[in-house]
Design an enzyme around this catalytic site. Structure first.
Site: not given
Ligand code: LLP
Length: 441
Positions: A290-291, A293, A333, A364-365, A392
């Site tokens: 189940e690849p 990425r 990420r 705002c972070e 992702y």
């Protein structure tokens, strides 16, 4: 580092799929996710090929949709002959709407709601990957109530700790996923599954972790899984016909990353599985992978426009913040996993990366995307291209600060097709309801 169809054209611009990235930024706006369609297709084909060439039993490769899923992607996966792993009702619904055959879908998740279980049984998904005894019982009841017999795999934890980020390790004993082999609970659950008339138990599944840069953990997992198949035979006489080793193969985010090639990965996995099967005198099960990425990450590039650049003079050095028009909401990420990426100035793709900057998002972070990276000359208005964003990123995007999620284009042969339109402000308001009493007075 140039990946897939990426190249630098005569003007010194980065090109993907035969499209100039500056022209793409102009046409579709930024931030923009670009997918190199030819690379995704080639990766799907090669992944299937390397396993079928090495394993004499049946092979089934499922693309893990959580990495990146749109209807166009589901279609592509179907066209390339892969099966599909879905992890939620939403992924399942997307695949079905794209016409993906239900019988080629594996349905994952550690807590599938009643609504999700019902949808899966109704449409006839090929395999439920059952995570726990509670799900097994509920699924059995639902299937029985519909006069159906549902095929399943049981997700087990082989009890191995892969060397990757803690947040993406899933094969160790204390994982929230699956049923422990070592404790005996997995065997007990297999026995329960075999006794349920509405359940067609096919075999076992594991997924040990993600972004793994060597194959040792997969080899260890394969041995434990085959050992468990032998233990099931010994205890029950039943021989599993399916063995799913999950996903996890890593990719290149930086030129220094050196994941195993598909060939090396298949050599390791098939070698370990076949060796262990021989040792236990077991027949070849259908080998499933189940690849996620590994099939899409390197095909993705994100474009941003550079905004204000701030230079701060510190006692011993100068710190430069280059702000871009996206950030945490389109790529969480770096903040979540400390993930690193390769970044280029798209219009001067070959320039020396001799100037160190920190690329920040516009939330705002303190959403620093890429800290202290070599980028070279950069000005407000430049387009930055971030490589290896195909997995992702879009899938984990959010509307934080009411940002609109960016568009996604598939590029190939000089053509760019929109597969996900940039959200509009009205899209952000689509779910809004103003109760009458808020409108009065
Ligand atoms: N199968 C199962 C059951 C999984 O849980 C996963 C990923 C895969 C397959 C595909 O794994 P891959 O080949 O992509 O490594 N958001 C994290 C990654 C989470 C992975 C979750 N499961 C990240 O951005 O690194």
């Amino acid at each position: 580092m140039l990946l897939g169809t990426q190249r630098v054209n005569e003007q010194g611009h980065l090109e993907v799929g035969g499209c100039d990235t500056l022209a793409l930024a102009q046409e579709f706006g930024t931030p923009l996710y670009i997918m190199d369609e030819a690379l995704v297709r080639e990766s799907c084909r090669r992944f299937v090929k390397v396993f079928t060439e090495r394993y004499s039993g049946e092979v089934e490769v499922s693309y893990a949709g959580k990495a990146f899923l749109t209807m166009a992607m589901a279609k592509l996966v179907d066209q390339e002959g892969l099966a599909l792993d879905v992890a939620s009702g939403g992924e399942l619904y997307t695949a079905l709407k794209a016409g993906f055959p239900a019988e080629k879908i594996l349905y994952h998740g550690n807590f599938k709601s009643s609504e999700e279980l019902e949808l899966g049984v109704e449409v006839g998904v090929g395999r439920f990957v059952v995570d726990n005894p509670y799900e097994l019982q509920r699924l059995a009841e639902l299937a029985a109530a519909r006069g159906k017999r549902q095929a399943i795999l049981l997700r087990v934890t082989p009890g191995i700790d892969p060397h990757t980020h803690a947040k993406i390790s899933t094969g160790q004993e204390d994982s929230k996923f699956g049923i422990s082999v070592a404790s005996g609970l997995a065997l007990q659950t297999v026995k329960e599954a075999l006794a349920l008339p509405s359940i067609d138990f096919k075999g076992i599944h594991c997924h040990i972790g993600s972004q793994l840069l060597d194959s040792h953990t997969h080899e260890d997992a394969a041995e434990i899984m085959v050992g468990f198949i032998a233990a099931i035979r010994e205890a029950t006489g039943f021989v599993c016909s399916e063995l799913d080793i999950g996903g996890g193969l890593g990719v290149r985010y930086l030129p220094s990353h050196n994941p195993p090639s598909y060939e090396e990965f298949a050599d390791s996995v098939v070698g370990a599985v076949v060796g262990a099967l021989k040792q236990h005198d077991l027949p070849l099960p259908r080998l499933m992978l189940e690849p996620g990425r590994a099939l899409v990450a390197e095909a993705g590039t994100t474009l941003y426009t550079v905004g204000p650049i701030k230079t701060i003079e510190l006692a011993e050095r100068t710190k430069t913040f280059v702000s871009v028009d996206g950030g945490l909401s389109d790529n969480p990420r770096p903040v979540m996993y400390g993930a690193e990426y390769s970044v280029l100035v798209a219009g001067r793709a070959e320039q020396a990366k001799d100037k160190t900057v920190t690329v920040s998002g516009k939330h705002c972070e303190t959403d620093l995307l890429f800290s202290e990276i070599g980028l070279g000359e950069v000005h407000s208005g430049d387009i930055l291209a971030v490589q290896t964003t195909g997995a992702y990123n879009f899938g984990m995007a959010s509307n934080y600060n009411r940002f609109r999620r960016p568009a996604v284009v598939f590029v190939q042969n000089g053509q760019a097709d929109l597969v996900w339109e940039r959200e509009s402000y009205d899209d952000l308001l689509r779910q809004e309801r103003l109760p009458q009493r808020f409108l009065e007075g």
